[in-house]
Design an enzyme around this catalytic site. Structure first.
Site, PDB file in Angstrom:
ATOM      1  N   SER A  12       8.091  10.953  11.817  1.00  0.00           N
ATOM      2  CA  SER A  12       6.533  10.805  11.282  1.00  0.00           C
ATOM      3  C   SER A  12       6.407  10.045  10.002  1.00  0.00           C
ATOM      4  CB  SER A  12       5.839  11.971  11.396  1.00  0.00           C
ATOM      5  OG  SER A  12       6.552  12.915  10.287  1.00  0.00           O
ATOM      6  N   GLY A  13       7.704   9.296   9.604  1.00  0.00           N
ATOM      7  CA  GLY A  13       7.500   8.531   8.425  1.00  0.00           C
ATOM      8  C   GLY A  13       6.682   7.217   8.351  1.00  0.00           C
ATOM      9  N   ALA A  15       7.413   4.259   9.378  1.00  0.00           N
ATOM     10  CA  ALA A  15       8.082   3.391  10.455  1.00  0.00           C
ATOM     11  C   ALA A  15       7.343   4.099  11.791  1.00  0.00           C
ATOM     12  CB  ALA A  15       9.469   3.451  10.760  1.00  0.00           C
ATOM     13  N   LYS A  34      10.513  16.686  12.760  1.00  0.00           N
ATOM     14  CA  LYS A  34      11.572  17.819  12.650  1.00  0.00           C
ATOM     15  C   LYS A  34      10.979  18.962  11.796  1.00  0.00           C
ATOM     16  CE  LYS A  34      15.906  17.588  10.799  1.00  0.00           C
ATOM     17  NZ  LYS A  34      17.311  17.017  10.227  1.00  0.00           N
ATOM     18  N   GLN A  46       9.128   6.148  -4.656  1.00  0.00           N
ATOM     19  CA  GLN A  46       8.238   5.889  -5.886  1.00  0.00           C
ATOM     20  C   GLN A  46       7.716   4.561  -6.320  1.00  0.00           C
ATOM     21  OE1 GLN A  46      10.869   7.615  -8.749  1.00  0.00           O
ATOM     22  NE2 GLN A  46      10.494   9.649  -8.351  1.00  0.00           N
ATOM     23  N   GLU A 113      11.501  -4.915 -10.242  1.00  0.00           N
ATOM     24  CA  GLU A 113      12.855  -3.941 -10.073  1.00  0.00           C
ATOM     25  C   GLU A 113      14.125  -4.705 -10.145  1.00  0.00           C
ATOM     26  OE1 GLU A 113      11.749  -1.690  -6.582  1.00  0.00           O
ATOM     27  OE2 GLU A 113      10.960  -0.110  -7.937  1.00  0.00           O
ATOM     28  N   ASP A 220      20.161  12.616  11.771  1.00  0.00           N
ATOM     29  CA  ASP A 220      20.153  12.799  13.632  1.00  0.00           C
ATOM     30  C   ASP A 220      19.618  11.755  14.337  1.00  0.00           C
ATOM     31  OD1 ASP A 220      20.067  15.555  12.526  1.00  0.00           O
ATOM     32  OD2 ASP A 220      17.924  15.626  12.516  1.00  0.00           O
ATOM     33  N   HIS A 241      21.492   5.733  -5.431  1.00  0.00           N
ATOM     34  CA  HIS A 241      20.764   5.239  -6.381  1.00  0.00           C
ATOM     35  C   HIS A 241      21.304   5.461  -7.768  1.00  0.00           C
ATOM     36  CE1 HIS A 241      17.113   4.654  -8.694  1.00  0.00           C
ATOM     37  NE2 HIS A 241      16.675   4.123  -7.801  1.00  0.00           N
ATOM     38  N   ARG A 288      21.287  -2.427  -7.761  1.00  0.00           N
ATOM     39  CA  ARG A 288      22.015  -1.128  -7.920  1.00  0.00           C
ATOM     40  C   ARG A 288      23.388  -1.029  -7.903  1.00  0.00           C
ATOM     41  NH1 ARG A 288      17.000   1.433  -4.139  1.00  0.00           N
ATOM     42  NH2 ARG A 288      15.376   1.172  -5.807  1.00  0.00           N
ATOM     43  N   HIS A 349      21.281   7.512  -1.399  1.00  0.00           N
ATOM     44  CA  HIS A 349      19.835   7.123  -1.350  1.00  0.00           C
ATOM     45  C   HIS A 349      19.338   6.589  -0.317  1.00  0.00           C
ATOM     46  CE1 HIS A 349      15.899   6.221  -3.104  1.00  0.00           C
ATOM     47  NE2 HIS A 349      16.219   4.977  -3.195  1.00  0.00           N
ATOM     48  N   ARG A 384      20.918  -3.222  -0.074  1.00  0.00           N
ATOM     49  CA  ARG A 384      19.359  -3.341   0.017  1.00  0.00           C
ATOM     50  C   ARG A 384      18.610  -3.705  -1.340  1.00  0.00           C
ATOM     51  NH1 ARG A 384      14.654   1.056  -0.406  1.00  0.00           N
ATOM     52  NH2 ARG A 384      16.301   1.887  -1.842  1.00  0.00           N
ATOM     53  N   SER A 389      12.806  -1.525   1.699  1.00  0.00           N
ATOM     54  CA  SER A 389      12.828  -1.018   2.927  1.00  0.00           C
ATOM     55  C   SER A 389      11.532  -0.355   3.321  1.00  0.00           C
ATOM     56  CB  SER A 389      13.649   0.383   2.663  1.00  0.00           C
ATOM     57  OG  SER A 389      13.462   0.944   1.235  1.00  0.00           O
TER      58      SER A 389
HETATM   59  C1  LIG Z   1      13.446   9.469  -3.375  1.00  0.00           C
HETATM   60  C2  LIG Z   1      13.192   8.266  -2.609  1.00  0.00           C
HETATM   61  C3  LIG Z   1      12.723   7.034  -3.221  1.00  0.00           C
HETATM   62  C4  LIG Z   1      12.280   5.824  -2.389  1.00  0.00           C
HETATM   63  N1  LIG Z   1      11.713   4.740  -3.163  1.00  0.00           N
HETATM   64  C5  LIG Z   1      11.389   3.590  -2.432  1.00  0.00           C
HETATM   65  C6  LIG Z   1      10.720   2.555  -2.751  1.00  0.00           C
HETATM   66  O1  LIG Z   1      10.350   2.722  -3.916  1.00  0.00           O
HETATM   67  N2  LIG Z   1      10.651   1.525  -1.958  1.00  0.00           N
HETATM   68  C7  LIG Z   1      11.171   1.380  -0.729  1.00  0.00           C
HETATM   69  O2  LIG Z   1      10.819   0.351  -0.173  1.00  0.00           O
HETATM   70  N3  LIG Z   1      11.839   2.386  -0.349  1.00  0.00           N
HETATM   71  C8  LIG Z   1      12.149   3.372  -0.995  1.00  0.00           C
HETATM   72  N4  LIG Z   1      12.953   4.668  -0.452  1.00  0.00           N
HETATM   73  C9  LIG Z   1      13.388   4.309   0.867  1.00  0.00           C
HETATM   74  C10 LIG Z   1      12.198   4.688   1.885  1.00  0.00           C
HETATM   75  O3  LIG Z   1      11.260   5.744   1.173  1.00  0.00           O
HETATM   76  C11 LIG Z   1      12.680   4.932   3.113  1.00  0.00           C
HETATM   77  O4  LIG Z   1      13.576   4.216   3.575  1.00  0.00           O
HETATM   78  C12 LIG Z   1      11.546   4.916   4.078  1.00  0.00           C
HETATM   79  O5  LIG Z   1      10.490   5.489   3.632  1.00  0.00           O
HETATM   80  C13 LIG Z   1      12.101   5.426   5.736  1.00  0.00           C
HETATM   81  O6  LIG Z   1      10.861   5.483   6.531  1.00  0.00           O
HETATM   82  P1  LIG Z   1      11.174   5.869   8.000  1.00  0.00           P
HETATM   83  O7  LIG Z   1       9.790   6.146   8.429  1.00  0.00           O
HETATM   84  O8  LIG Z   1      12.066   5.322   8.632  1.00  0.00           O
HETATM   85  O9  LIG Z   1      11.758   7.489   7.692  1.00  0.00           O
HETATM   86  P2  LIG Z   1      11.193   8.565   7.093  1.00  0.00           P
HETATM   87  O10 LIG Z   1       9.926   8.504   6.151  1.00  0.00           O
HETATM   88  O11 LIG Z   1      12.416   9.316   6.473  1.00  0.00           O
HETATM   89  O12 LIG Z   1      10.677   9.664   8.376  1.00  0.00           O
HETATM   90  C14 LIG Z   1      11.841  10.243   9.078  1.00  0.00           C
HETATM   91  C15 LIG Z   1      11.119  11.225  10.015  1.00  0.00           C
HETATM   92  O13 LIG Z   1      11.858  11.423  10.945  1.00  0.00           O
HETATM   93  C16 LIG Z   1      11.946  12.789  11.388  1.00  0.00           C
HETATM   94  N5  LIG Z   1      13.163  13.400  11.826  1.00  0.00           N
HETATM   95  C17 LIG Z   1      14.274  13.064  11.564  1.00  0.00           C
HETATM   96  N6  LIG Z   1      15.214  13.768  12.457  1.00  0.00           N
HETATM   97  C18 LIG Z   1      14.450  14.277  13.404  1.00  0.00           C
HETATM   98  C19 LIG Z   1      14.798  14.788  14.609  1.00  0.00           C
HETATM   99  N7  LIG Z   1      16.141  15.227  14.822  1.00  0.00           N
HETATM  100  N8  LIG Z   1      13.847  15.268  15.240  1.00  0.00           N
HETATM  101  C20 LIG Z   1      12.644  15.039  15.125  1.00  0.00           C
HETATM  102  N9  LIG Z   1      12.096  14.264  14.054  1.00  0.00           N
HETATM  103  C21 LIG Z   1      13.292  13.870  13.108  1.00  0.00           C
HETATM  104  C22 LIG Z   1      11.612  13.551  10.266  1.00  0.00           C
HETATM  105  O14 LIG Z   1      11.025  14.824  10.251  1.00  0.00           O
HETATM  106  C23 LIG Z   1      10.613  12.474   9.469  1.00  0.00           C
HETATM  107  O15 LIG Z   1       9.347  12.830  10.019  1.00  0.00           O
HETATM  108  C24 LIG Z   1      13.051   5.785  -1.226  1.00  0.00           C
HETATM  109  C25 LIG Z   1      13.410   6.793  -0.704  1.00  0.00           C
HETATM  110  C26 LIG Z   1      13.781   7.970  -1.206  1.00  0.00           C
HETATM  111  C27 LIG Z   1      14.354   8.970  -0.815  1.00  0.00           C
END
Ligand SMILES: Cc1cc2nc3c(=O)[nH]c(=O)nc-3n(C[C@H](O)[C@H](O)[C@H](O)COP(=O)(O)OP(=O)(O)OC[C@H]3O[C@@H](n4cnc5c(N)ncnc54)[C@H](O)[C@@H]3O)c2cc1C
Length: 523
Positions: A12-13, A15, A34, A46, A113, A220, A241, A288, A349, A384, A389
């Site tokens: 639920s991020g 993506a 999860k 951030q 950046e 996972d 990072h 980085r 990171h 990256r 991202s």
């Molecule tokens: C502290 C920090 C700062 C960052 N700053 C930046 C930035 O400034 N700019 C940038 O571009 N990127 C940044 N990033 C990277 C960026 O945030 C991530 O790469 C991006 O948000 C990933 O999105 P996503 O939807 O792929 O995954 P996520 O947002 O991580 O969501 C993953 C989802 O998967 C679910 N999940 C995982 N495993 C399971 C499972 N087994 N069963 C069910 N659900 C599961 C989780 O519960 C969650 O809902 C940062 C990352 C961090 C940690």
């Protein structure tokens, strides 16, 4: 219990939510998380999201910066697609209710950046990801076709393997029919049948001791896909990072955004000496990987546990306006960053590698897509570029959604999928066995597979991992299934892939640095 979804989205991020919003008018969507819906890496971001908005910036410059950061290992077509579609995807985020900071003139305020040749990072104070997650979550919650199931842990993908057919990585017709997921509150495993399944599970940071990733980020999705025999690549490229707050015991490590260095903060040794110019002409604004390795080296030279980031030359007004979260966090542990330097260390990171996915987000398994951090699209190559991202997630969620809308209509549910087989599992194993193995795994990865690697370190890591693997598989086969044992198993699986891919790369490039092969291979 059996559920049916036209589109099953695991994660639920940003993506997962963008994908869901794009397909929901066509069919029903189930999103599994999860943890809680908002507990995502997206919420932690951030710095912001990189995109081309105003001149003097243009697509070519952003493309060039991305290729340079990725050391040329990027997929050029994917880089071009991502950057040239950035403007559209940003417009969409804004239409969905995301607020980015603006200047008095009404133009978007752009930050710069490390590794970017122009000011091009759209941001919302220093909590851009939280703002994006907020806007998307509101939209998703209001959509009648989307069901969100929190605290549902996806355990395995369903393929022909579950019909006793032999499935191996060379087979070209593997198909995904959905997934098994554990309803954590009820403690049982439920079957999710889907016409299209999407992995959007984020990163793997927790295979290391120190990480900025939320606790759920145990790789996972990577392990699920690997067990289902999908192809994965580039996992040796783990981005550390350079600047996470040095605050021993805190998990996850708090990130000090690169934007603070963009605003003028400078790295210094504990004795107060500026050191980055020794390593790169851009000084504290170098890419980085170079900054992280430089800090690692300075810490090794001095024996210190951290270096300092000096933000005292930035005005208090600017700190309070642009970096309120960092200011408040540091103050909460007794550091006023307008008067004192911030102790920082590198932390795992971001995973540049992942499940191989093409320009439509398709994996090597039919009806299975991978988007966001879990995917390896080829955008990042060996490293990256900061803030690319969130952009990658937006671009490929859109593309995957457009493609999946065509695919789901041709697919039927596979009705006779067997229920989860819990036979023979009787042990309610003590948590101490699992937590201790997890700590051992994290220590192995941080000691031997961190910023600087060698043949000997990687071999040692693999040997130690083998023992953990055998013990854990044995435990898993006998234990009543739990999230903890599944996570441990996934982490071991992912650590194995990181080590193997690092061993196979006999050169130093981007984020992978080996003292045995200090040069990049000539092509
Ligand atoms: C502290 C920090 C700062 C960052 N700053 C930046 C930035 O400034 N700019 C940038 O571009 N990127 C940044 N990033 C990277 C960026 O945030 C991530 O790469 C991006 O948000 C990933 O999105 P996503 O939807 O792929 O995954 P996520 O947002 O991580 O969501 C993953 C989802 O998967 C679910 N999940 C995982 N495993 C399971 C499972 N087994 N069963 C069910 N659900 C599961 C989780 O519960 C969650 O809902 C940062 C990352 C961090 C940690």
């Amino acid at each position: 219990m059996k559920h049916k979804a036209d589109f099953l989205v695991i994660g639920s991020g940003s993506a997962g939510l963008i994908f869901a919003l794009k397909v929901a008018a066509q069919g029903n969507v189930i999103i599994l998380s999860k943890s809680t819906m908002e507990d995502t890496a997206t919420s932690y971001a951030q710095g912001g999201i990189a995109a081309v908005t105003y001149s003097p910036d243009n697509y070519e410059k952003h493309i060039e910066d991305t290729l340079k950061a990725g050391a040329g290992i990027n997929d050029k077509e994917i880089v071009r697609i991502t950057i040239t579609e950035s403007t559209e995807r940003i417009k969409e985020l804004i239409e969905w209710g995301t607020h980015f900071d603006k200047e008095k003139s009404g133009k978007y305020a752009l930050a710069r950046e490390g590794g970017h040749s122009e000011f091009r990072i759209l941001h919302h104070k220093d909590n851009t990801g939280f703002e994006i997650q907020r806007a998307l979550s509101e939209k998703v919650k209001a959509h009648p076709n989307i069901e969100i199931l929190e605290n549902y842990f996806a355990i395995d993908l369903i393929t022909q393997h579950h019909f006793n057919e032999e499935v191996n990585r060379y087979r070209k017709d593997i198909r995904c029919f959905g997934a098994y997921a554990m309803n954590e509150k009820a403690g049982n495993v439920e079957t999710f049948l889907a016409k299209v399944t999407v992995i959007a599970t984020g990163g793997l940071g927790n295979i290391y001791q120190t990480t900025t990733n939320p606790l759920f980020a145990t790789g996972d999705g990577l392990a699920l896909a690997y067990r289902a025999k999908a192809h994965l690549d580039n996992l040796e490229f783990v981005q550390f990072h350079p600047t996470s707050l040095y605050n021993p015991g805190e998990k996850p490590s708090f990130l000090i955004t690169e934007a603070l260095r963009g605003a003028g903060a400078v790295l210094k040794t504990r004795k107060g000496n500026v050191f980055m110019k020794k390593y790169h002409e851009l000084g504290s604004l170098a890419p980085r990987d170079i900054v992280a390795r430089a800090i690692d080296n300075e810490m090794k030279l001095s024996g210190d546990d951290f270096v300092f980031l000096d933000a005292r030359q930035i005005s208090k007004n600017e700190i309070l306006n642009h970096f309120p979260t960092i200011y408040a966090k540091c103050l909460s542990i007794g550091i006023d960053i307008t008067k004192e330097m911030i102790p920082v260390v590198p932390a795992a990171h971001y995973s540049c590698g992942g499940i191989n996915s093409d320009k439509e987000g398709r994996t090597t398994i039919q009806s299975l897509y991978a988007i966001g951090e879990v995917a390896r699209t080829g955008l990042h190559g060996a490293n990256r570029l900061a803030s690319n991202s969130l952009l990658e997630a937006a671009v490929f969620s859109h593309r995957a959604a457009m493609h999946a809308i065509g695919v789901f209509r041709q697919n039927d549910f596979r009705e006779n999928v067997p229920n989860w087989d819990a036979e023979g599992r009787v042990l309610n194993e003590e948590m101490i066995l699992i937590t201790q193995s997890k700590k051992e795994l994290q220590a192995i990865m941080s000691s031997y597979v961190g910023i600087v690697r060698s043949n000997l370190r990687l071999k040692r890591a693999l040997d130690r991992l083998e023992i953990l693997y055998k013990e854990t598989e044995d435990l898993y086969d006998k234990s009543i299934i739990s999230k903890d044992i599944c996570e441990l198993r996934n982490m071991i699986n992912v650590a194995y892939l990181v080590i193997k891919m690092a061993m196979n790369r006999k050169e130093s490039v981007g984020l992978h640095y080996s003292i045995d092969y200090p040069e990049k291979k000539k092509k």
